[in-house]
Design a protein around this motif. Sequence first.
Motif, PDB file in Angstrom:
ATOM      1  N   ARG A  43      53.792 -10.567  67.975  1.00  0.00           N
ATOM      2  CA  ARG A  43      52.963 -10.960  69.109  1.00  0.00           C
ATOM      3  C   ARG A  43      52.538  -9.686  69.820  1.00  0.00           C
ATOM      4  O   ARG A  43      53.374  -8.805  70.052  1.00  0.00           O
ATOM      5  CB  ARG A  43      53.738 -11.854  70.078  1.00  0.00           C
ATOM      6  CG  ARG A  43      54.279 -13.129  69.470  1.00  0.00           C
ATOM      7  CD  ARG A  43      55.068 -13.891  70.523  1.00  0.00           C
ATOM      8  NE  ARG A  43      55.796 -15.027  69.966  1.00  0.00           N
ATOM      9  CZ  ARG A  43      56.631 -15.784  70.662  1.00  0.00           C
ATOM     10  NH1 ARG A  43      56.829 -15.529  71.955  1.00  0.00           N
ATOM     11  NH2 ARG A  43      57.259 -16.798  70.091  1.00  0.00           N
ATOM     12  N   ARG A  91      53.760 -12.203  79.236  1.00  0.00           N
ATOM     13  CA  ARG A  91      54.911 -13.111  79.255  1.00  0.00           C
ATOM     14  C   ARG A  91      55.140 -13.705  77.876  1.00  0.00           C
ATOM     15  O   ARG A  91      56.288 -13.925  77.468  1.00  0.00           O
ATOM     16  CB  ARG A  91      54.718 -14.198  80.313  1.00  0.00           C
ATOM     17  CG  ARG A  91      54.760 -13.648  81.732  1.00  0.00           C
ATOM     18  CD  ARG A  91      54.924 -14.730  82.778  1.00  0.00           C
ATOM     19  NE  ARG A  91      54.917 -14.170  84.128  1.00  0.00           N
ATOM     20  CZ  ARG A  91      55.973 -13.663  84.739  1.00  0.00           C
ATOM     21  NH1 ARG A  91      57.146 -13.644  84.131  1.00  0.00           N
ATOM     22  NH2 ARG A  91      55.869 -13.179  85.969  1.00  0.00           N
ATOM     23  N   GLY A  92      54.071 -13.940  77.144  1.00  0.00           N
ATOM     24  CA  GLY A  92      54.216 -14.435  75.778  1.00  0.00           C
ATOM     25  C   GLY A  92      54.860 -13.427  74.858  1.00  0.00           C
ATOM     26  O   GLY A  92      55.448 -13.786  73.829  1.00  0.00           O
ATOM     27  N   THR A 101      63.604 -10.806  83.466  1.00  0.00           N
ATOM     28  CA  THR A 101      64.748 -11.483  84.074  1.00  0.00           C
ATOM     29  C   THR A 101      65.434 -12.444  83.115  1.00  0.00           C
ATOM     30  O   THR A 101      66.670 -12.519  83.059  1.00  0.00           O
ATOM     31  CB  THR A 101      64.307 -12.249  85.340  1.00  0.00           C
ATOM     32  OG1 THR A 101      63.740 -11.326  86.267  1.00  0.00           O
ATOM     33  CG2 THR A 101      65.487 -12.954  85.976  1.00  0.00           C
ATOM     34  N   ALA A 102      64.650 -13.198  82.357  1.00  0.00           N
ATOM     35  CA  ALA A 102      65.216 -14.222  81.473  1.00  0.00           C
ATOM     36  C   ALA A 102      65.438 -13.730  80.048  1.00  0.00           C
ATOM     37  O   ALA A 102      65.824 -14.512  79.179  1.00  0.00           O
ATOM     38  CB  ALA A 102      64.309 -15.454  81.461  1.00  0.00           C
ATOM     39  N   VAL A 103      65.199 -12.450  79.802  1.00  0.00           N
ATOM     40  CA  VAL A 103      65.401 -11.915  78.450  1.00  0.00           C
ATOM     41  C   VAL A 103      66.895 -11.814  78.167  1.00  0.00           C
ATOM     42  O   VAL A 103      67.630 -11.163  78.921  1.00  0.00           O
ATOM     43  CB  VAL A 103      64.735 -10.532  78.305  1.00  0.00           C
ATOM     44  CG1 VAL A 103      65.072  -9.911  76.949  1.00  0.00           C
ATOM     45  CG2 VAL A 103      63.225 -10.645  78.467  1.00  0.00           C
ATOM     46  N   ASP A 146      59.638  -9.853  87.631  1.00  0.00           N
ATOM     47  CA  ASP A 146      60.597 -10.749  86.981  1.00  0.00           C
ATOM     48  C   ASP A 146      60.369 -10.881  85.479  1.00  0.00           C
ATOM     49  O   ASP A 146      60.935 -11.767  84.845  1.00  0.00           O
ATOM     50  CB  ASP A 146      60.529 -12.139  87.624  1.00  0.00           C
ATOM     51  CG  ASP A 146      59.164 -12.814  87.418  1.00  0.00           C
ATOM     52  OD1 ASP A 146      58.191 -12.111  87.042  1.00  0.00           O
ATOM     53  OD2 ASP A 146      59.072 -14.040  87.614  1.00  0.00           O
ATOM     54  N   LEU A 147      59.570  -9.979  84.909  1.00  0.00           N
ATOM     55  CA  LEU A 147      59.173 -10.138  83.507  1.00  0.00           C
ATOM     56  C   LEU A 147      60.370 -10.199  82.563  1.00  0.00           C
ATOM     57  O   LEU A 147      60.386 -10.977  81.611  1.00  0.00           O
ATOM     58  CB  LEU A 147      58.237  -8.995  83.094  1.00  0.00           C
ATOM     59  CG  LEU A 147      57.686  -9.062  81.671  1.00  0.00           C
ATOM     60  CD1 LEU A 147      56.845 -10.320  81.457  1.00  0.00           C
ATOM     61  CD2 LEU A 147      56.853  -7.812  81.357  1.00  0.00           C
ATOM     62  N   VAL A 165      57.413 -11.568  75.667  1.00  0.00           N
ATOM     63  CA  VAL A 165      58.853 -11.450  75.912  1.00  0.00           C
ATOM     64  C   VAL A 165      59.584 -12.783  75.797  1.00  0.00           C
ATOM     65  O   VAL A 165      60.822 -12.798  75.738  1.00  0.00           O
ATOM     66  CB  VAL A 165      59.134 -10.836  77.309  1.00  0.00           C
ATOM     67  CG1 VAL A 165      58.442  -9.495  77.450  1.00  0.00           C
ATOM     68  CG2 VAL A 165      58.711 -11.771  78.424  1.00  0.00           C
ATOM     69  N   ASP A 166      58.855 -13.876  75.738  1.00  0.00           N
ATOM     70  CA  ASP A 166      59.470 -15.206  75.726  1.00  0.00           C
ATOM     71  C   ASP A 166      59.835 -15.639  74.315  1.00  0.00           C
ATOM     72  O   ASP A 166      58.963 -15.823  73.467  1.00  0.00           O
ATOM     73  CB  ASP A 166      58.505 -16.226  76.344  1.00  0.00           C
ATOM     74  CG  ASP A 166      59.111 -17.622  76.421  1.00  0.00           C
ATOM     75  OD1 ASP A 166      60.358 -17.730  76.435  1.00  0.00           O
ATOM     76  OD2 ASP A 166      58.337 -18.595  76.467  1.00  0.00           O
ATOM     77  N   GLY A 167      61.128 -15.778  74.050  1.00  0.00           N
ATOM     78  CA  GLY A 167      61.582 -16.316  72.777  1.00  0.00           C
ATOM     79  C   GLY A 167      61.462 -15.382  71.590  1.00  0.00           C
ATOM     80  O   GLY A 167      61.427 -15.838  70.447  1.00  0.00           O
TER      81      GLY A 167
END
Length: 248
Positions: free
Chosen positions: A27, A52-53, A79-81, A76-77, A55-57
Motif C-alpha cells: 500500500r 491512515r490506510g 496510536t493503534a499500531v 494519533d497516526l 498503517v491500518d492492518g
Amino acid sequence: MKIGIIGTGNIGGTIARKLRAAGHEIRVANSGGVDGVRAFAEEIGAEPVDIRGAVDGVDVIVLSIPLPALSALPSDLFTAVPDSVPVVDTSNYYPGLRDPQIAEIDQGMTESVWVTKQIGCPVVKAFNNVLAYTLAELGRPKGAEGRLAAAVAGDNHEAKETVMSLVDQAGFDPVDGGFLEKSWRQQPSTPSYCCDYDAKTMRRALLLAVKGQAAAKRDELPQHFMKLGPNPTHADVVAMNRSFHPLD
C-alpha cells in the motif's frame, strides 16, 4: 506481508517497487492523498491509500518522508499500531540543504531517536545509508559476489530481523547496526554513509564512526558538491563520501 509505505520519493518509491516485485502486498501513500499516488500505485501493482490506510492492518510500515514532514502527520497516526509491527525510518537530517535546524538533533540526539519522539512509537532505522541510485540499480541476489550492504538499527530484535529480511529481499546484505541509539553511526557523513560498501567493509565503517564528528563533515557537503559540478555521477558522489572518511 502487507506493507504500508508513506512517501513515494526516490527511496520510498524504490522500496515499494522492490518489495512488490518480491511478492509483498504493498500500500502506498503520500501527501497528495489517494489520487496523488494512484498513478504510481497502478504502475507497480500496489494499492493507493491515504496515510491512515498505510498503517491500518499492515505487517510493516515504511516511513520515508523528510523530517520536516513529520509535523504534518496526524498526532494519533501510530496510536493503534501494534507493538509487533515494525516501523521503518529511512530519513536523514540535512540542515542547511533541505531541512530547518532541529535543536535536539543539533545538540546530539540520534536522528531516529528524535523520530520516535515525534511519532510516539519505536522505529527501526534502515535504507538510509544507501544512495537512491544504489538502491534502485545495484541490488544483487543473496550470495552474489560484490553484493553491497545496508545497515539496520533498532531496539526490538524481532522487528529488526523482519526489516533485515526486507533489506535482503531488496538486494542488499543487511548489517546489524545495533540499538537505535547507535544509529548515529549510519547517519550522513559517517564512514558507512552512502559509500557502496560490502558487508565486511560496512561493519568496519560503522565501528570507525566517531561521535559528534559527522555534523562538521556534513556542513562541508555544499562546497564539496559544488566541486562536482551541476550533474555529478553516482561514482562521483560515492568517491566524495569515501574521501570524507578513508578507511585505510
